[in-house]
Design a protein around this motif. Structure first.
Motif, short mmCIF file in Angstrom:
data_model
loop_
_atom_site.label_atom_id
_atom_site.label_comp_id
_atom_site.label_asym_id
_atom_site.label_seq_id
_atom_site.Cartn_x
_atom_site.Cartn_y
_atom_site.Cartn_z
N GLY A 106 0.83 -1.20 0.00
CA GLY A 106 0.00 0.00 0.00
C GLY A 106 0.86 1.25 0.00
O GLY A 106 1.69 1.45 0.89
N LEU A 107 0.69 2.08 -1.02
CA LEU A 107 1.40 3.36 -1.11
C LEU A 107 0.37 4.44 -0.83
O LEU A 107 -0.36 4.87 -1.71
CB LEU A 107 2.04 3.52 -2.49
N THR A 108 0.32 4.91 0.41
CA THR A 108 -0.85 5.64 0.89
C THR A 108 -0.81 7.15 0.68
O THR A 108 -1.79 7.82 0.99
CB THR A 108 -1.05 5.35 2.39
N THR A 109 0.28 7.69 0.19
CA THR A 109 0.34 9.13 -0.03
C THR A 109 0.97 9.42 -1.39
O THR A 109 1.72 8.60 -1.94
CB THR A 109 1.19 9.84 1.05
N ASP A 110 0.67 10.60 -1.91
CA ASP A 110 1.29 11.01 -3.18
C ASP A 110 2.81 11.09 -3.08
O ASP A 110 3.50 10.66 -4.01
CB ASP A 110 0.73 12.36 -3.63
N PRO A 111 3.37 11.62 -1.99
CA PRO A 111 4.84 11.67 -1.92
C PRO A 111 5.50 10.29 -2.04
O PRO A 111 6.51 10.15 -2.73
CB PRO A 111 5.10 12.31 -0.56
N VAL A 112 4.93 9.27 -1.38
CA VAL A 112 5.58 7.95 -1.46
C VAL A 112 5.42 7.36 -2.86
O VAL A 112 6.33 6.71 -3.39
CB VAL A 112 5.04 7.00 -0.37
N ARG A 113 4.28 7.61 -3.50
CA ARG A 113 4.10 7.12 -4.86
C ARG A 113 5.08 7.81 -5.82
O ARG A 113 5.68 7.18 -6.68
CB ARG A 113 2.65 7.33 -5.32
N GLN A 114 5.24 9.12 -5.64
CA GLN A 114 6.18 9.85 -6.48
C GLN A 114 7.61 9.37 -6.25
O GLN A 114 8.40 9.24 -7.19
CB GLN A 114 6.07 11.35 -6.19
N ALA A 115 7.93 9.07 -4.99
CA ALA A 115 9.29 8.60 -4.67
C ALA A 115 9.57 7.25 -5.33
O ALA A 115 10.65 7.03 -5.89
CB ALA A 115 9.47 8.50 -3.17
N HIS A 121 10.71 2.06 -9.58
CA HIS A 121 9.99 0.84 -9.23
C HIS A 121 8.58 0.84 -9.82
O HIS A 121 7.89 1.86 -9.79
CB HIS A 121 9.85 0.71 -7.70
N THR A 122 8.16 -0.29 -10.35
CA THR A 122 6.74 -0.50 -10.60
C THR A 122 6.12 -1.04 -9.31
O THR A 122 6.82 -1.45 -8.39
CB THR A 122 6.50 -1.50 -11.74
N HIS A 123 4.78 -1.04 -9.27
CA HIS A 123 4.13 -1.56 -8.07
C HIS A 123 4.46 -3.04 -7.89
O HIS A 123 4.69 -3.51 -6.77
CB HIS A 123 2.61 -1.36 -8.17
N SER A 124 4.49 -3.78 -8.99
CA SER A 124 4.81 -5.20 -8.90
C SER A 124 6.24 -5.42 -8.43
O SER A 124 6.52 -6.39 -7.72
CB SER A 124 4.58 -5.87 -10.26
N ASP A 125 7.16 -4.53 -8.82
CA ASP A 125 8.54 -4.63 -8.32
C ASP A 125 8.55 -4.63 -6.79
O ASP A 125 9.26 -5.43 -6.17
CB ASP A 125 9.38 -3.44 -8.80
N LEU A 126 7.80 -3.72 -6.20
CA LEU A 126 7.79 -3.60 -4.75
C LEU A 126 7.19 -4.85 -4.10
O LEU A 126 7.67 -5.33 -3.07
CB LEU A 126 7.00 -2.36 -4.34
N GLU A 127 6.12 -5.38 -4.71
CA GLU A 127 5.53 -6.61 -4.17
C GLU A 127 6.52 -7.76 -4.26
O GLU A 127 6.65 -8.56 -3.32
CB GLU A 127 4.24 -6.94 -4.93
N HIS A 128 7.26 -7.85 -5.35
CA HIS A 128 8.24 -8.92 -5.50
C HIS A 128 9.32 -8.83 -4.43
O HIS A 128 9.77 -9.85 -3.89
CB HIS A 128 8.88 -8.85 -6.88
N ILE A 129 9.74 -7.62 -4.11
CA ILE A 129 10.76 -7.44 -3.07
C ILE A 129 10.23 -7.92 -1.73
O ILE A 129 10.94 -8.59 -0.97
CB ILE A 129 11.19 -5.96 -3.00
N VAL A 130 8.97 -7.62 -1.43
CA VAL A 130 8.38 -8.06 -0.17
C VAL A 130 8.25 -9.59 -0.15
O VAL A 130 8.56 -10.25 0.86
CB VAL A 130 7.00 -7.40 0.04
#
Length: 301
Positions: A106-115, A121-130
């Motif tokens: 969950g990327l809950t704010t605009d700043p974290v999504r922008q970062a 990173h794509t969203h799937s990239d982050l899920e793969h890391i987790v």
């Protein structure tokens, strides 16, 4: 003041106002308010734009697991039995079903999504890391070098798993399709009627067969595993690059995490060769039309 008196007073006042100014008072019609807009989706369900499922951009940094093994099977195919056998090996850790692919980020704010977008990173990239971090943690805590994950629903995501871990290895576990159907129904007859058993389990079998046609790895049959466990386990050990260990058959002598139903009974039945006596293989006449194709593909007819 009565209602009649109130109306009379309003009439006289309005007549007087009209005579003096030429205007009269009328009640403004109430305009209904437009319905409120639907609430925005919760922040945790928002995905980064342009999401793409892809291999790790930097494998050395993005993945901790090396050559993870995924046991792909339908439900009710004996995957728990094979799991505890493999987990009994001194170099193989096979945990309980982790259902890791259900985990999202969950990327809950605009700043974290922008970062995250700025970092590439794509969203799937982050899920793969987790996912990778979770499974690596379980392996590291076991003190063993090889991980085998066996959640049956992984068959629905075999493409993404193979993309997430390009060096992954696979083992396929088959069972007679009609035996799968019967076992799924008998596990909870009230909530799993037979009319639902075929379509529910066939979906697993269909994706499993699709994975077998695209991925490399040995195929183990449940019936062979319980009839001659050592021979089948030696095949898996060879694929994993480890030596066969007799402790794999004596799997009931140790804890494997989670509740494993009838683990002692299975051990005794394997030792005495009585595992499959209670359920003979279905005859061809017992196989419904919907299962005949998969039975043919798996050489069970």
């Amino acid at each position: 003041m009565s209602t009649v008196q109130l109306m009379s007073w309003r009439y006289r006042a309005n007549a007087t106002l009209g005579g003096l100014t030429g205007y009269t008072l009328t009640r403004r019609m109430r305009v209904p308010k437009p319905p409120p807009p639907p609430p925005p989706p919760p922040p945790e369900t928002l995905r980064l734009p342009g999401d793409l499922v892809r291999p790790p951009v930097d494998p050395a940094c993005d993945r901790l697991l090396r050559e993870p093994v995924f046991l792909l099977s339908s439900v009710r195919s004996g995957s728990t039995l094979l799991r505890v056998m493999l987990d009994s090996h001194s170099r193989v850790h096979s945990p309980i079903e982790t259902h890791f692919r259900r985990m999202t980020v969950g990327l809950t704010t605009d700043p974290v999504r922008q970062a995250m977008l700025h970092l590439g990173h794509t969203h799937s990239d982050l899920e793969h890391i987790v996912w990778d971090r979770l499974l690596h943690r379980e392996l590291a805590r076991s003190g063993k070098p090889i991980l085998v994950e066996k959640t049956p629903s992984n068959v629905f995501a075999w493409r993404r798993i193979a993309t997430c871990w390009p060096d992954a290895r696979f083992v396929f576990l088959l069972r007679h399709p009609m035996s799968i159907v019967q076992s799924w129904h008998e596990a909870d007859p009230e909530n799993r009627p037979m009319e639902e058993a075929v379509p529910r389990t066939l979906s697993y079998m269909t994706y499993l067969q699709e994975a077998r046609t695209h991925l490399q790895g040995p195929t183990i049959r449940y019936e062979d595993l319980v009839a001659a466990p050592e021979a089948q386990l030696r095949r898996v050990c060879e694929h994993l690059g480890v030596d066969w260990e007799p402790a794999m058959i004596n799997y009931g002598d140790r804890d494997h995490g989670g509740y494993v139903k009838g683990i002692g009974d299975w051990r005794d039945k394997i030792r005495t060769g009585t595992v499959v006596e209670g359920r003979p293989l279905p005859s061809p006449d017992e196989v419904p039309a919907e299962l005949r194709e998969i039975c043919g593909q798996w050489a069970y007819l």
